[in-house]
Design a protein around this motif. Structure first.
Motif, PDB file in Angstrom:
ATOM      1  N   ALA A  30       2.108 -35.604  14.025  1.00 27.22           N
ATOM      2  CA  ALA A  30       2.800 -34.616  13.188  1.00 27.22           C
ATOM      3  C   ALA A  30       2.295 -34.645  11.751  1.00 27.22           C
ATOM      4  O   ALA A  30       1.999 -33.592  11.167  1.00 27.22           O
ATOM      5  N   TYR A  33      -1.256 -33.225  11.587  1.00 31.61           N
ATOM      6  CA  TYR A  33      -1.232 -31.766  11.800  1.00 31.61           C
ATOM      7  C   TYR A  33      -0.724 -31.050  10.549  1.00 31.61           C
ATOM      8  O   TYR A  33      -1.331 -30.077  10.097  1.00 31.61           O
ATOM      9  N   HIS A  34       0.379 -31.523   9.986  1.00 35.58           N
ATOM     10  CA  HIS A  34       0.972 -30.856   8.821  1.00 35.58           C
ATOM     11  C   HIS A  34       0.015 -30.841   7.641  1.00 35.58           C
ATOM     12  O   HIS A  34      -0.125 -29.829   6.953  1.00 35.58           O
ATOM     13  N   LYS A  37      -2.626 -28.314   8.395  1.00 33.72           N
ATOM     14  CA  LYS A  37      -2.064 -26.948   8.348  1.00 33.72           C
ATOM     15  C   LYS A  37      -1.831 -26.500   6.906  1.00 33.72           C
ATOM     16  O   LYS A  37      -2.041 -25.333   6.573  1.00 33.72           O
ATOM     17  N   ARG A  38      -1.407 -27.430   6.044  1.00 34.64           N
ATOM     18  CA  ARG A  38      -1.226 -27.076   4.627  1.00 34.64           C
ATOM     19  C   ARG A  38      -2.544 -26.582   4.032  1.00 34.64           C
ATOM     20  O   ARG A  38      -2.560 -25.760   3.138  1.00 34.64           O
ATOM     21  N   ILE A 127      -2.138 -22.655  -5.309  1.00 31.82           N
ATOM     22  CA  ILE A 127      -2.685 -23.769  -4.519  1.00 31.82           C
ATOM     23  C   ILE A 127      -4.028 -23.351  -3.892  1.00 31.82           C
ATOM     24  O   ILE A 127      -4.982 -24.123  -3.885  1.00 31.82           O
ATOM     25  N   PHE A 138      -3.453 -33.118  -4.086  1.00 30.67           N
ATOM     26  CA  PHE A 138      -2.145 -32.607  -4.504  1.00 30.67           C
ATOM     27  C   PHE A 138      -1.122 -32.721  -3.367  1.00 30.67           C
ATOM     28  O   PHE A 138       0.004 -33.176  -3.560  1.00 30.67           O
ATOM     29  N   MET A 139      -1.550 -32.325  -2.182  1.00 29.92           N
ATOM     30  CA  MET A 139      -0.621 -32.336  -1.037  1.00 29.92           C
ATOM     31  C   MET A 139      -0.298 -33.742  -0.570  1.00 29.92           C
ATOM     32  O   MET A 139       0.838 -34.014  -0.180  1.00 29.92           O
ATOM     33  N   ARG A 141      -0.174 -36.323  -2.439  1.00 31.31           N
ATOM     34  CA  ARG A 141       0.706 -36.939  -3.432  1.00 31.31           C
ATOM     35  C   ARG A 141       2.097 -36.298  -3.417  1.00 31.31           C
ATOM     36  O   ARG A 141       3.096 -37.003  -3.371  1.00 31.31           O
ATOM     37  N   TYR A 142       2.139 -34.983  -3.449  1.00 32.88           N
ATOM     38  CA  TYR A 142       3.437 -34.324  -3.581  1.00 32.88           C
ATOM     39  C   TYR A 142       4.221 -34.326  -2.263  1.00 32.88           C
ATOM     40  O   TYR A 142       5.378 -34.706  -2.239  1.00 32.88           O
ATOM     41  N   PHE A 143       3.575 -33.905  -1.180  1.00 35.10           N
ATOM     42  CA  PHE A 143       4.316 -33.745   0.079  1.00 35.10           C
ATOM     43  C   PHE A 143       4.362 -35.035   0.899  1.00 35.10           C
ATOM     44  O   PHE A 143       5.378 -35.348   1.504  1.00 35.10           O
ATOM     45  N   GLU A 145       3.766 -38.013  -0.357  1.00 38.47           N
ATOM     46  CA  GLU A 145       4.230 -39.060  -1.283  1.00 38.47           C
ATOM     47  C   GLU A 145       3.429 -40.364  -1.151  1.00 38.47           C
ATOM     48  O   GLU A 145       3.970 -41.462  -1.145  1.00 38.47           O
ATOM     49  N   TYR A 148      -1.621 -43.663  -5.120  1.00 47.10           N
ATOM     50  CA  TYR A 148      -2.996 -43.287  -5.486  1.00 47.10           C
ATOM     51  C   TYR A 148      -4.050 -44.169  -4.820  1.00 47.10           C
ATOM     52  O   TYR A 148      -5.164 -43.717  -4.582  1.00 47.10           O
ATOM     53  N   TYR A 166      -5.241 -35.115  -9.195  1.00 42.66           N
ATOM     54  CA  TYR A 166      -3.861 -34.610  -9.145  1.00 42.66           C
ATOM     55  C   TYR A 166      -3.497 -33.905 -10.453  1.00 42.66           C
ATOM     56  O   TYR A 166      -2.962 -32.795 -10.445  1.00 42.66           O
TER      57      TYR A 166
ATOM     58  N   LEU B  10       5.701 -41.705  -9.025  1.00 47.69           N
ATOM     59  CA  LEU B  10       5.730 -40.598  -8.058  1.00 47.69           C
ATOM     60  C   LEU B  10       6.725 -39.530  -8.491  1.00 47.69           C
ATOM     61  O   LEU B  10       6.427 -38.332  -8.452  1.00 47.69           O
ATOM     62  N   LYS B  14       5.848 -35.666  -9.351  1.00 45.32           N
ATOM     63  CA  LYS B  14       6.505 -34.555  -8.647  1.00 45.32           C
ATOM     64  C   LYS B  14       7.217 -33.637  -9.643  1.00 45.32           C
ATOM     65  O   LYS B  14       7.201 -32.410  -9.490  1.00 45.32           O
ATOM     66  N   ALA B  33       4.221 -24.926   6.544  1.00 46.54           N
ATOM     67  CA  ALA B  33       3.164 -25.773   7.126  1.00 46.54           C
ATOM     68  C   ALA B  33       3.692 -26.575   8.311  1.00 46.54           C
ATOM     69  O   ALA B  33       2.948 -26.939   9.215  1.00 46.54           O
ATOM     70  N   PHE B  41       4.034 -30.477  19.929  1.00 49.06           N
ATOM     71  CA  PHE B  41       3.734 -31.913  19.821  1.00 49.06           C
ATOM     72  C   PHE B  41       3.957 -32.659  21.150  1.00 49.06           C
ATOM     73  O   PHE B  41       3.308 -33.665  21.396  1.00 49.06           O
TER      74      PHE B  41
END
Lengths: 180, 143
Positions: A30, A33-34, A37-38, A127, A138-139, A141-143, A145, A148, A166, B10, B14, B33, B41
């Motif tokens: 998952a 894939y995510h 996909k982003r 984006i 970016f993704m 780090r942000y999504f 989490e 670095y 970033y 973090l 954000k 997304a 899955f």
């Protein structure tokens, strides 16, 4: 549930290879894939890239020395495959992502969408105009989490380089907002 | 302590984005997304295993005729190499077996006549003659 290390060790010792590999896939599919996909915004493309990533993992898992976390290695392969895919699409002149954004924009304006949709469109466009590496960082780090250190390992840069990517991404998003 | 520092970093990172775009917009971006077809899955591992099985390199099984052909080529290469090497060895043996008795007197005389000048030269005395260049001496000898 078995740890990644245990599953990999058993795979490498040829103990129920398929079952152990499937366990790894189920654990991580998952997230991979995510992230893909982003980047590509299309399910079929994301599915295809994800399959390519896992096939590479299958072929190289015997040589994986567990010097890094499995998830870091997995994301690194996903990063390379995704960037290769995007580069290939660019060479072939495919521009599906920008068309998708335009369609989205038109729909939003015709239906008197609320203000939040405008922000959404700007975010999508902002984006998309980022260089792929900055998008990916970016993704992550942000999504996702991620720290670095991990992002640096995935993208093959230094920690400082990942941080710079970033912050440059945010700066570019800010400039994009000002312009639009 | 270290974890807290990372978490704060973090949060700050954000927050920088959330100041530009709303949290809602960012969540929606991620939501789109995350959208996948139903039971994607669940089916993915099986689909993947099938693709891996199809990608496996095909084992090439030879037909009996093919096997015999390869065996024949192999035998031919080995036997011709063996014959070739044996022939070279025989030649060497023949050459080393030749002795002076194998030559007729006429052949020996003809050889000596042709190379008589070598026998006539007193090499050490020619080489150490005063004002004689060794190179010139050899040139003359050859001429």
């Amino acid at each position: 549930m078995q740890s990644d290390q245990e599953l990999i060790l058993q795979f490498q010792q040829s103990i129920q290879r398929e079952q152990n590999f499937t366990q790894l896939v189920k654990k991580h599919q998952a997230k991979v894939y995510h992230q893909i996909k982003r980047m590509v915004n299309d399910h079929d493309d994301a599915d295809d890239i994800a399959q390519m990533v896992w096939i590479k993992i299958w072929n190289k898992l015997d040589g994986f020395k567990m010097e890094s976390e499995f998830s870091t290695w997995l994301f690194r392969i996903a990063y390379n495959e995704t960037l290769n895919f995007i580069a290939k699409q660019k060479r072939q002149g495919s521009n599906t992502t920008s068309t998708d954004i335009l369609d989205y924009e038109n729909t939003a304006s015709h239906t008197d969408a609320p203000k939040s949709s405008e922000i959404q469109i700007k975010l999508d466009q902002g984006i998309k105009q980022l260089p792929e590496k900055q998008q990916f960082v970016f993704m992550l780090r942000y999504f996702e989490e991620l720290n670095y250190e991990k992002i640096a390992s995935i993208t093959g840069t230094t920690i400082g380089g990942a941080k710079a990517n970033y912050h440059q991404a945010i700066k570019k998003l800010e400039e994009f907002l000002k312009k639009s | 302590m270290e974890q807290k520092k990372i978490d704060t970093a973090l949060e700050n990172d954000k927050l920088m984005v959330e100041q530009l775009f709303s949290k809602e917009a960012l969540a929606n971006y991620d939501k789109s997304a995350s959208e996948v077809p139903a039971s994607y899955f669940e089916a993915f591992p099986e689909k993947l295993q099938q693709r891996i099985a199809n990608n496996k390199p095909k084992v090439f099984f030879l037909t009996p005729i093919g096997k015999m052909a390869i065996a024949a080529i192999f035998l031919f290469v080995v036997s011709s190499t063996f014959i070739f090497l044996n022939r070279s060895v025989d030649k060497n043996l023949t050459l080393s077996a030749i002795t002076i008795q194998d030559f007729s007197n006429d052949e020996i005389e003809a050889y000596v006549d042709a190379n008589e000048w070598i026998a006539d030269i007193d090499l050490p005395s020619e080489a150490f003659k005063p004002d004689t260049e060794v190179e010139q001496f050899y040139k003359d000898s050859i001429d």
